[in-house]
Design a protein around this motif. Structure first.
Motif, PDB file in Angstrom:
ATOM      1  N   UNK A  63     -47.045-114.860  23.032  1.00 40.04           N
ATOM      2  CA  UNK A  63     -47.769-115.631  24.039  1.00 40.04           C
ATOM      3  C   UNK A  63     -47.320-115.231  25.444  1.00 40.04           C
ATOM      4  N   UNK A  64     -48.290-115.010  26.330  1.00 37.60           N
ATOM      5  CA  UNK A  64     -47.992-114.646  27.710  1.00 37.60           C
ATOM      6  C   UNK A  64     -47.635-113.186  27.913  1.00 37.60           C
ATOM      7  N   UNK A  65     -47.746-112.369  26.871  1.00 36.10           N
ATOM      8  CA  UNK A  65     -47.396-110.953  26.945  1.00 36.10           C
ATOM      9  C   UNK A  65     -48.642-110.145  27.319  1.00 36.10           C
ATOM     10  N   UNK A  66     -48.488-109.238  28.274  1.00 30.60           N
ATOM     11  CA  UNK A  66     -49.598-108.377  28.688  1.00 30.60           C
ATOM     12  C   UNK A  66     -49.676-107.093  27.870  1.00 30.60           C
ATOM     13  N   UNK A  67     -48.504-106.555  27.488  1.00 33.04           N
ATOM     14  CA  UNK A  67     -48.460-105.290  26.752  1.00 33.04           C
ATOM     15  C   UNK A  67     -47.272-105.293  25.805  1.00 33.04           C
ATOM     16  N   UNK A  68     -47.439-104.613  24.686  1.00 27.74           N
ATOM     17  CA  UNK A  68     -46.367-104.429  23.708  1.00 27.74           C
ATOM     18  C   UNK A  68     -46.007-102.950  23.643  1.00 27.74           C
ATOM     19  N   UNK A  69     -44.710-102.668  23.700  1.00 28.92           N
ATOM     20  CA  UNK A  69     -44.197-101.333  23.382  1.00 28.92           C
ATOM     21  C   UNK A  69     -43.474-101.467  22.056  1.00 28.92           C
ATOM     22  N   UNK A  70     -44.066-100.899  21.023  1.00 28.92           N
ATOM     23  CA  UNK A  70     -43.552-101.109  19.667  1.00 28.92           C
ATOM     24  C   UNK A  70     -42.722 -99.902  19.221  1.00 28.92           C
ATOM     25  N   UNK A  71     -41.393-100.070  19.308  1.00 24.57           N
ATOM     26  CA  UNK A  71     -40.447 -99.027  18.924  1.00 24.57           C
ATOM     27  C   UNK A  71     -39.763 -99.313  17.596  1.00 24.57           C
ATOM     28  N   UNK A  72     -39.665-100.572  17.201  1.00 27.14           N
ATOM     29  CA  UNK A  72     -38.852-100.960  16.050  1.00 27.14           C
ATOM     30  C   UNK A  72     -39.353-100.307  14.766  1.00 27.14           C
ATOM     31  N   UNK A  73     -38.423 -99.721  14.000  1.00 27.55           N
ATOM     32  CA  UNK A  73     -38.770 -99.062  12.742  1.00 27.55           C
ATOM     33  C   UNK A  73     -37.494 -98.623  12.046  1.00 27.55           C
ATOM     34  N   UNK A  74     -37.606 -98.385  10.736  1.00 27.99           N
ATOM     35  CA  UNK A  74     -36.580 -97.581  10.050  1.00 27.99           C
ATOM     36  C   UNK A  74     -36.865 -96.143  10.450  1.00 27.99           C
ATOM     37  N   UNK A  75     -35.921 -95.525  11.145  1.00 26.50           N
ATOM     38  CA  UNK A  75     -36.326 -94.498  12.091  1.00 26.50           C
ATOM     39  C   UNK A  75     -35.990 -93.058  11.773  1.00 26.50           C
ATOM     40  N   UNK A  76     -35.868 -92.661  10.545  1.00 23.02           N
ATOM     41  CA  UNK A  76     -35.867 -91.219  10.276  1.00 23.02           C
ATOM     42  C   UNK A  76     -36.164 -90.956   8.815  1.00 23.02           C
ATOM     43  N   UNK A  77     -36.285 -89.684   8.456  1.00 20.09           N
ATOM     44  CA  UNK A  77     -36.718 -89.317   7.110  1.00 20.09           C
ATOM     45  C   UNK A  77     -35.709 -89.700   6.032  1.00 20.09           C
ATOM     46  N   UNK A  78     -34.396 -89.409   6.169  1.00 22.80           N
ATOM     47  CA  UNK A  78     -33.454 -89.822   5.125  1.00 22.80           C
ATOM     48  C   UNK A  78     -33.416 -91.333   4.944  1.00 22.80           C
ATOM     49  N   UNK A  79     -33.509 -92.078   6.035  1.00 20.75           N
ATOM     50  CA  UNK A  79     -33.505 -93.533   5.944  1.00 20.75           C
ATOM     51  C   UNK A  79     -34.747 -94.028   5.216  1.00 20.75           C
ATOM     52  N   UNK A  80     -35.882 -93.417   5.491  1.00 17.35           N
ATOM     53  CA  UNK A  80     -37.103 -93.789   4.789  1.00 17.35           C
ATOM     54  C   UNK A  80     -37.025 -93.515   3.307  1.00 17.35           C
ATOM     55  N   UNK A  81     -36.348 -92.448   2.930  1.00 16.86           N
ATOM     56  CA  UNK A  81     -36.220 -92.092   1.527  1.00 16.86           C
ATOM     57  C   UNK A  81     -35.243 -92.996   0.785  1.00 16.86           C
ATOM     58  N   UNK A  82     -34.337 -93.669   1.518  1.00 18.59           N
ATOM     59  CA  UNK A  82     -33.414 -94.612   0.887  1.00 18.59           C
ATOM     60  C   UNK A  82     -34.178 -95.719   0.178  1.00 18.59           C
ATOM     61  N   UNK A  83     -35.222 -96.228   0.807  1.00 18.59           N
ATOM     62  CA  UNK A  83     -35.986 -97.342   0.254  1.00 18.59           C
ATOM     63  C   UNK A  83     -37.434 -97.189   0.713  1.00 18.59           C
ATOM     64  N   UNK A  84     -38.205 -96.342   0.032  1.00 19.15           N
ATOM     65  CA  UNK A  84     -39.576 -96.069   0.499  1.00 19.15           C
ATOM     66  C   UNK A  84     -40.434 -97.320   0.639  1.00 19.15           C
ATOM     67  N   UNK A  85     -40.321 -98.267  -0.284  1.00 18.23           N
ATOM     68  CA  UNK A  85     -41.165 -99.448  -0.202  1.00 18.23           C
ATOM     69  C   UNK A  85     -40.807-100.301   1.001  1.00 18.23           C
ATOM     70  N   UNK A  86     -39.492-100.431   1.287  1.00 19.87           N
ATOM     71  CA  UNK A  86     -39.083-101.204   2.456  1.00 19.87           C
ATOM     72  C   UNK A  86     -39.514-100.486   3.728  1.00 19.87           C
ATOM     73  N   UNK A  87     -39.447 -99.156   3.714  1.00 21.00           N
ATOM     74  CA  UNK A  87     -39.941 -98.388   4.859  1.00 21.00           C
ATOM     75  C   UNK A  87     -41.397 -98.729   5.138  1.00 21.00           C
ATOM     76  N   UNK A  88     -42.215 -98.776   4.095  1.00 18.84           N
ATOM     77  CA  UNK A  88     -43.627 -99.122   4.303  1.00 18.84           C
ATOM     78  C   UNK A  88     -43.789-100.590   4.702  1.00 18.84           C
ATOM     79  N   UNK A  89     -42.956-101.476   4.140  1.00 19.91           N
ATOM     80  CA  UNK A  89     -43.054-102.888   4.509  1.00 19.91           C
ATOM     81  C   UNK A  89     -42.775-103.097   5.996  1.00 19.91           C
ATOM     82  N   UNK A  90     -41.737-102.433   6.495  1.00 17.58           N
ATOM     83  CA  UNK A  90     -41.345-102.606   7.895  1.00 17.58           C
ATOM     84  C   UNK A  90     -42.187-101.725   8.807  1.00 17.58           C
TER      85      UNK A  90
END
Length: 346
Positions: A63-90
């Motif tokens: 509420x009251x936000x004009x723009x979103x900069x969306x950076x949050x993520x599990x942020x690299x390939x090895x980390x994504x491979x640790x838990x592929x389903x959680x990577x897609x969930x997040x």
């Protein structure tokens, strides 16, 4: 402009946030704190913030936000491979949900941190934004899906922009040692050797974290009719380099260090060179300033200034190792949610 930055305490977010504030924007942060205390040097000054998992965001946070900069993520390939389903969930489902909430709350501009790794194995030809997308990892695949799903809800009142960052490098208070130049300079500092496990031939596009942050500031104020629902590669052609060339830049920055290309892991299928002309055309004045050599020198200066050690490098600043440690200690549950309060890093 009132801007919500997700992942504001992360590697890129801790650079983006002060740049936005210096430009006069009213910044609000949103971060779960997974890596908030993984710092080298002084802690950055945080803006007003929501301490919340991306999966738990509500419309009230927007509420009251004009723009979103969306950076949050599990942020690299090895980390994504640790838990592929959680990577897609997040990375995928929670990101698309965030976009829907933002649109419902009246947010007009949604800037999404995508990646040039969506191009996968593209060879030696320069790829533009209209090139086929060939994601090779859960991380890259999640980014493609978000681009598609968020583009589908764009309209005259909700304008998404997809910033496909090249591989980041450079010093940040919330350091990462698991990206290629940062890793190689760190190894040179700690061991005197820049060891390349692949054959060194794959191409990588690189971009300094400060130049990524600058791209987001330009995207905030660019005319909507010029950038609406468009994707932009973020970087500069001068920083398209082979892994062996990147290793050479790391060795040049650290006195007495040498390069060793082992080839132990064989050729890496992820190889791509990128064309960055579109972002220069769309964002008047945007001109990345940092060369790979300059970034390597900056990393060497900060690693030595703030006392980098093997423990910090391997445990605190390598995202996969850090999360595995928190999981083993019971600080995080299997879904990567906190079970203990205030344990982002030892």
């Amino acid at each position: 402009m009132r801007v919500l930055v997700t992942g504001h305490r992360g590697y890129i977010g801790s650079i983006v946030t002060p740049l936005l504030r210096a430009a006069g924007h009213d910044v609000v942060g949103l971060d779960s704190g997974l890596f908030a205390l993984c710092l080298l040097g002084p802690a950055p000054e945080n803006p007003p913030e929501f301490d919340v998992d991306l999966r738990d965001v509500t419309e009230a946070h927007l509420q009251g936000i004009d723009a979103v900069i969306h950076l949050a993520a599990l942020s690299n390939d090895p980390l994504g491979s640790l838990a592929p389903q959680i990577t897609h969930d997040i990375n995928h489902h929670a990101s698309v949900r965030l976009a829907h909430l933002a649109k419902n709350a009246g947010v007009r501009r949604f800037l999404y941190a995508s990646t040039c790794s969506v191009y996968g194995s593209a060879g030696a030809d320069l790829v533009r934004e209209d090139a086929p997308l060939r994601p090779l990892t859960p991380y890259a695949e999640s980014k493609v899906r978000v681009e598609d799903d968020v583009a589908a809800i764009a309209d005259s009142g909700f304008s998404p922009v997809f910033l496909r960052n090249a591989t980041a490098f450079g010093f940040s208070p919330c350091l990462r040692a698991d990206i290629v130049l940062n890793n190689l300079v760190g190894r040179a500092v700690l061991t005197g050797k820049v060891r390349v496990l692949s054959d060194g031939t794959p191409w990588r596009p690189l971009v300094h974290v400060q130049d990524i942050a600058a791209a987001f500031t330009y995207a905030l104020t660019a005319p909507t009719d010029k950038i609406h629902c468009a994707a932009y590669n973020v970087g500069t052609e001068a920083n398209n380099m082979t892994v062996e060339q990147i290793a050479g830049a790391a060795a040049d920055a650290v006195p007495g260090s040498t390069v060793l290309v082992t080839g132990d892991t064989g050729p890496d299928p992820r190889s791509y060179r990128v064309d960055f002309s579109a972002i220069r055309s769309a964002f008047d004045g945007y001109d990345p300033q940092w060369s790979v050599a300059d970034g390597a020198a900056e990393l060497y200066e900060n690693y030595t200034r703030w006392g980098l050690t093997e423990y910090l490098f391997s445990e605190r600043f390598t995202r996969l190792n850090h999360l595995e440690k928190l999981l083993a200690a019971g600080v995080l549950d299997a879904s990567l949610r906190f079970q203990l309060i205030g344990a982002g890093c030892e």
